[in-house]
Design a protein around this motif. Structure first.
Motif, PDB file in Angstrom:
ATOM      1  N   THR A  78      18.107 -15.564  13.223  1.00 34.26           N
ATOM      2  CA  THR A  78      18.077 -13.989  13.170  1.00 34.26           C
ATOM      3  C   THR A  78      16.937 -13.498  14.116  1.00 34.26           C
ATOM      4  O   THR A  78      16.016 -13.936  14.327  1.00 34.26           O
ATOM      5  CB  THR A  78      17.519 -13.692  11.614  1.00 34.26           C
ATOM      6  N   LEU A  79      17.582 -12.386  14.829  1.00 26.01           N
ATOM      7  CA  LEU A  79      16.713 -11.737  15.808  1.00 26.01           C
ATOM      8  C   LEU A  79      16.093 -10.411  15.265  1.00 26.01           C
ATOM      9  O   LEU A  79      16.893  -9.575  14.979  1.00 26.01           O
ATOM     10  CB  LEU A  79      17.664 -11.459  17.335  1.00 26.01           C
ATOM     11  N   LEU A  80      14.816 -10.485  15.477  1.00 23.69           N
ATOM     12  CA  LEU A  80      14.076  -9.089  14.963  1.00 23.69           C
ATOM     13  C   LEU A  80      13.416  -8.587  16.454  1.00 23.69           C
ATOM     14  O   LEU A  80      12.784  -9.041  17.197  1.00 23.69           O
ATOM     15  CB  LEU A  80      12.761  -9.632  14.037  1.00 23.69           C
ATOM     16  N   VAL A  81      14.176  -7.216  16.561  1.00 16.64           N
ATOM     17  CA  VAL A  81      13.531  -6.541  17.832  1.00 16.64           C
ATOM     18  C   VAL A  81      12.592  -5.256  17.455  1.00 16.64           C
ATOM     19  O   VAL A  81      13.121  -4.355  16.647  1.00 16.64           O
ATOM     20  CB  VAL A  81      14.786  -5.992  18.506  1.00 16.64           C
ATOM     21  N   VAL A  82      11.516  -5.324  17.925  1.00 17.25           N
ATOM     22  CA  VAL A  82      10.383  -4.349  17.344  1.00 17.25           C
ATOM     23  C   VAL A  82      10.007  -3.387  18.582  1.00 17.25           C
ATOM     24  O   VAL A  82       9.726  -4.067  19.679  1.00 17.25           O
ATOM     25  CB  VAL A  82       9.314  -5.060  16.741  1.00 17.25           C
ATOM     26  N   GLY A  83      10.152  -2.175  18.345  1.00 19.40           N
ATOM     27  CA  GLY A  83       9.457  -1.315  19.272  1.00 19.40           C
ATOM     28  C   GLY A  83       8.157  -0.676  18.553  1.00 19.40           C
ATOM     29  O   GLY A  83       8.252  -0.235  17.893  1.00 19.40           O
ATOM     30  N   GLN A  84       7.112  -1.351  19.303  1.00 14.26           N
ATOM     31  CA  GLN A  84       5.698  -0.728  18.519  1.00 14.26           C
ATOM     32  C   GLN A  84       4.917   0.467  19.178  1.00 14.26           C
ATOM     33  O   GLN A  84       4.970   0.509  20.245  1.00 14.26           O
ATOM     34  CB  GLN A  84       5.024  -1.861  18.580  1.00 14.26           C
ATOM     35  N   PRO A  85       4.611   1.428  18.254  1.00 15.76           N
ATOM     36  CA  PRO A  85       4.013   2.538  18.726  1.00 15.76           C
ATOM     37  C   PRO A  85       2.346   2.221  18.979  1.00 15.76           C
ATOM     38  O   PRO A  85       2.130   1.158  18.445  1.00 15.76           O
ATOM     39  CB  PRO A  85       3.968   3.745  17.456  1.00 15.76           C
ATOM     40  N   ALA A  86       1.842   3.046  19.605  1.00 15.87           N
ATOM     41  CA  ALA A  86       0.359   2.991  19.592  1.00 15.87           C
ATOM     42  C   ALA A  86      -0.354   1.847  20.329  1.00 15.87           C
ATOM     43  O   ALA A  86      -1.469   1.270  19.681  1.00 15.87           O
ATOM     44  CB  ALA A  86      -0.340   3.561  18.558  1.00 15.87           C
ATOM     45  N   GLU A  87       0.318   1.002  21.087  1.00 17.36           N
ATOM     46  CA  GLU A  87      -0.377  -0.147  21.606  1.00 17.36           C
ATOM     47  C   GLU A  87      -1.648   0.192  22.512  1.00 17.36           C
ATOM     48  O   GLU A  87      -2.614  -0.351  22.478  1.00 17.36           O
ATOM     49  CB  GLU A  87       0.560  -0.959  22.504  1.00 17.36           C
ATOM     50  N   GLU A  88      -1.513   1.335  23.372  1.00 17.55           N
ATOM     51  CA  GLU A  88      -2.570   1.816  23.998  1.00 17.55           C
ATOM     52  C   GLU A  88      -3.976   1.891  23.234  1.00 17.55           C
ATOM     53  O   GLU A  88      -5.106   1.878  23.655  1.00 17.55           O
ATOM     54  CB  GLU A  88      -2.291   2.937  24.952  1.00 17.55           C
ATOM     55  N   THR A  89      -3.753   2.395  21.994  1.00 18.29           N
ATOM     56  CA  THR A  89      -4.948   2.848  21.350  1.00 18.29           C
ATOM     57  C   THR A  89      -5.229   1.626  20.146  1.00 18.29           C
ATOM     58  O   THR A  89      -5.969   1.794  19.475  1.00 18.29           O
ATOM     59  CB  THR A  89      -4.897   4.157  20.489  1.00 18.29           C
ATOM     60  N   LEU A  90      -4.449   0.525  20.266  1.00 15.96           N
ATOM     61  CA  LEU A  90      -4.561  -0.871  19.772  1.00 15.96           C
ATOM     62  C   LEU A  90      -4.419  -0.453  18.098  1.00 15.96           C
ATOM     63  O   LEU A  90      -5.175  -1.223  17.276  1.00 15.96           O
ATOM     64  CB  LEU A  90      -6.009  -1.259  19.931  1.00 15.96           C
ATOM     65  N   GLY A  91      -3.839   0.515  17.753  1.00 13.59           N
ATOM     66  CA  GLY A  91      -3.445   0.626  16.324  1.00 13.59           C
ATOM     67  C   GLY A  91      -2.054   0.335  15.792  1.00 13.59           C
ATOM     68  O   GLY A  91      -1.952   0.254  14.378  1.00 13.59           O
ATOM     69  N   GLY A  92      -1.339   0.258  16.469  1.00 14.48           N
ATOM     70  CA  GLY A  92       0.332   0.309  16.335  1.00 14.48           C
ATOM     71  C   GLY A  92       0.709  -0.860  15.417  1.00 14.48           C
ATOM     72  O   GLY A  92       1.488  -1.132  14.672  1.00 14.48           O
ATOM     73  N   ALA A  93       0.265  -2.055  15.973  1.00 12.05           N
ATOM     74  CA  ALA A  93       0.637  -3.521  15.287  1.00 12.05           C
ATOM     75  C   ALA A  93      -0.043  -3.360  13.690  1.00 12.05           C
ATOM     76  O   ALA A  93       0.675  -3.809  13.044  1.00 12.05           O
ATOM     77  CB  ALA A  93      -0.189  -4.639  15.911  1.00 12.05           C
ATOM     78  N   ALA A  94      -1.097  -2.910  13.767  1.00  6.83           N
ATOM     79  CA  ALA A  94      -1.939  -3.015  12.506  1.00  6.83           C
ATOM     80  C   ALA A  94      -0.977  -2.033  11.517  1.00  6.83           C
ATOM     81  O   ALA A  94      -0.915  -2.286  10.101  1.00  6.83           O
ATOM     82  CB  ALA A  94      -3.394  -2.506  12.338  1.00  6.83           C
ATOM     83  N   ALA A  95      -0.659  -1.086  12.025  1.00  4.16           N
ATOM     84  CA  ALA A  95       0.115   0.057  11.254  1.00  4.16           C
ATOM     85  C   ALA A  95       1.485  -0.389  10.768  1.00  4.16           C
ATOM     86  O   ALA A  95       1.907  -0.267   9.463  1.00  4.16           O
ATOM     87  CB  ALA A  95       0.255   1.284  11.897  1.00  4.16           C
ATOM     88  N   MET A  96       2.215  -1.001  11.695  1.00  5.88           N
ATOM     89  CA  MET A  96       3.378  -1.642  11.104  1.00  5.88           C
ATOM     90  C   MET A  96       3.284  -2.612  10.492  1.00  5.88           C
ATOM     91  O   MET A  96       4.053  -2.886   9.345  1.00  5.88           O
ATOM     92  CB  MET A  96       4.216  -2.044  12.517  1.00  5.88           C
ATOM     93  N   LEU A  97       2.245  -3.621  10.396  1.00  8.40           N
ATOM     94  CA  LEU A  97       2.045  -4.553   9.377  1.00  8.40           C
ATOM     95  C   LEU A  97       1.639  -3.970   7.924  1.00  8.40           C
ATOM     96  O   LEU A  97       2.212  -4.347   6.962  1.00  8.40           O
ATOM     97  CB  LEU A  97       0.850  -5.634   9.885  1.00  8.40           C
ATOM     98  N   ALA A  98       0.865  -2.798   8.279  1.00  9.78           N
ATOM     99  CA  ALA A  98       0.403  -2.397   6.913  1.00  9.78           C
ATOM    100  C   ALA A  98       1.593  -1.717   6.144  1.00  9.78           C
ATOM    101  O   ALA A  98       1.679  -1.596   4.914  1.00  9.78           O
ATOM    102  CB  ALA A  98      -0.831  -1.462   7.150  1.00  9.78           C
ATOM    103  N   ASP A  99       2.589  -1.148   6.873  1.00 10.22           N
ATOM    104  CA  ASP A  99       3.621  -0.547   6.231  1.00 10.22           C
ATOM    105  C   ASP A  99       4.911  -1.298   5.862  1.00 10.22           C
ATOM    106  O   ASP A  99       5.903  -1.134   5.711  1.00 10.22           O
ATOM    107  CB  ASP A  99       4.157   0.545   7.456  1.00 10.22           C
TER     108      ASP A  99
END
Length: 462
Positions: free
Chosen positions: A151-172
């Motif tokens: 299974t391939l999971l393809v992720v387009g992450q927001p807000a990398e430049e502000t270092l908040g996007g990964a945490a937001a996706m995990l929290a969601d």
């Protein structure tokens, strides 16, 4: 995002192999996406159009797509029988930079800045290229299902430049709502010659903490400073004293960078007014969480000590707030060795080089070990490599010579990431980026012979 002098190209070898050519139809669709995203960049947290375009490209490739994860995050799922779950990830956001490349597809976009005034926006870090390469790799993998299983999971992450996007996706609920990956793969363009890839031995990127510091004073008239408590004086003292965190509180063998990136006080045009407050933004970068913690504690100590020197009556205590925090990016050693071998087999050793640790930072580490700590998901490994983006003309214009010193000078002369002149070579970078990601996924999700053991993905609720 990264400095240009962290790798030196290997010597050419005319007999080295070339990767399988990317099908022209796949390349054309990826190029169209890249040019469109480059013309229409969006800032962190505002990537609505970018997310829609990326999601549409994944849907066209046959993936099941959901959007709005942790903001504008996009997740595409491609199931191809039993096997491991591998996640590949790229970033959606651009930077507040005015493009100066002179390219016919250069960005002229603007967006509201922090004060509401329009600011120019540019994909100066290459995230548009990352997205196009990911879409191209997903399209290619979807068209060749016999060459991989899982299974391939393809992720387009927001807000990398502000270092908040990964945490937001995990929290969601990224790891609750979708198949849990065993491995996370990513790549980043840098000003190496296009067609090259570079792997690190150990840390790849630093961890980072950015602080906002508000120093309080008592405003007044410039003619009567003795009746005020000038926060600008305290801010100046803090800026100078913070330099000792590196020079006098950190061992010479431990890399640490501390930068005061912003100092704000007063009102423009009001030179006869003593301000009430002064605000600083300070970034600390290091290759371990322990070093970051020590440096942040030193910053807070210095700020409070300098504020305590203000004249009586004492102004309010200073405020110190963490704006962002990311851990060091340390790719898994065993996984990195496997990926390097796969890339060498596909590209030839002449096009695969070593990457020295860079003080640039990003938040991909949260998906791996930090994701384990935050969400209790075991065994997620990270694989990350750098992708050359400088075209032949750009490389030739940067200087002459083929020795290590010549190569270092040429690398330093190329426009780095975040420069208004940063301009990846579209075709060569897309070809290499799509190939590098496709090869990496196949190496982790090989086709399975009938009757052989199939490794199962981690258990999850989805």
């Amino acid at each position: 995002m990264t400095a240009p002098m962290n790798a030196v190209p290997a010597k050419a070898n005319a007999t080295a192999p070339e990767p399988e050519p990317v099908p022209e139809a796949v390349l054309a669709r990826a190029a169209e996406l890249y040019l469109d995203l480059h013309r229409h960049p969006e800032l962190s947290g505002a990537e609505e159009r970018t997310a829609a375009r990326f999601g549409a490209a994944l849907t066209a490739a046959g993936l099941r797509v959901e959007s709005g994860i942790g903001g504008h995050g996009v997740v595409g799922v491609l199931e191809n029988g039993p096997g491991p779950v591998v996640m590949i990830r790229a970033e959606l956001d651009a930077l507040p930079v005015r493009e100066e490349t002179g390219l016919p597809y250069a960005s002229t976009a603007t967006a509201p800045g922090p004060d509401g005034a329009p600011v120019p926006v540019m994909h100066a870090c290459g995230h548009d290229m990352h997205l196009a390469c990911l879409a191209g790799a997903a399209t290619r993998l979807a068209g060749e299902p016999e060459r991989w299983r899982g299974t391939l999971l393809v992720v387009g992450q927001p807000a990398e430049e502000t270092l908040g996007g990964a945490a937001a996706m995990l929290a969601d609920g990224l790891y609750r709502r979708f198949p849990v990956p065993g491995e996370v793969l990513a790549q980043h363009v840098v000003p190496l010659p296009a067609g090259m890839v570079a792997h690190a031995n150990g840390p790849l990127l630093a961890g980072s903490t950015t602080l906002e510091i508000v120093l309080h004073g008592r405003g007044g008239h410039a003619a009567t400073p003795q009746l005020a408590a000038d926060p600008v004086i305290a801010a100046a003292a803090v800026v100078l004293r913070l330099q000792t965190v590196v020079s006098r509180e950190t061992g010479p063998g431990e890399p640490l960078v501390l930068t005061v990136g912003s100092v704000r006080a007063g009102t423009p045009g009001a030179g006869n007014v003593i301000a009430d407050t002064a605000t600083l933004q300070v970034t600390v970068r290091a290759f371990s969480d322990a070093a970051l913690d020590r440096a942040v504690a030193a910053v807070e100590r210095i700020v409070r000590a300098e504020a305590a020197a203000a004249p009586e009556p004492a102004p309010p205590a200073p405020e110190v707030r963490v704006l962002s925090r990311s851990g060091p990016t340390v790719p898994d050693a065993e996984l990195t060795a496997d990926l390097r071998r796969a890339h060498e087999a596909a590209f030839g050793a002449r096009r695969v080089t070593r990457w020295q640790p860079s003080m640039a930072t990003e938040d991909v580490a949260l998906y791996g070990e930090a994701g384990v700590r935050l969400h209790g998901v075991p065994g997620i490994r990270t694989g990350y490599w750098m992708l050359g983006a400088a075209g032949p003309r750009q490389w030739a214009a940067a200087g002459e010579g083929t020795g290590p010193a010549d190569a270092a000078r040429r690398l330093a002369a190329l426009p780095p990431n975040h420069s208004p002149r940063f301009a990846p070579h579209p075709r060569l970078t897309l070809e290499a980026g799509i190939a590098a990601m496709t090869v990496a996924v196949r190496a982790r999700m090989p086709s399975v012979k009938v009757g052989s053991h199939v490794p199962q993905p981690p258990e999850g609720p989805w």
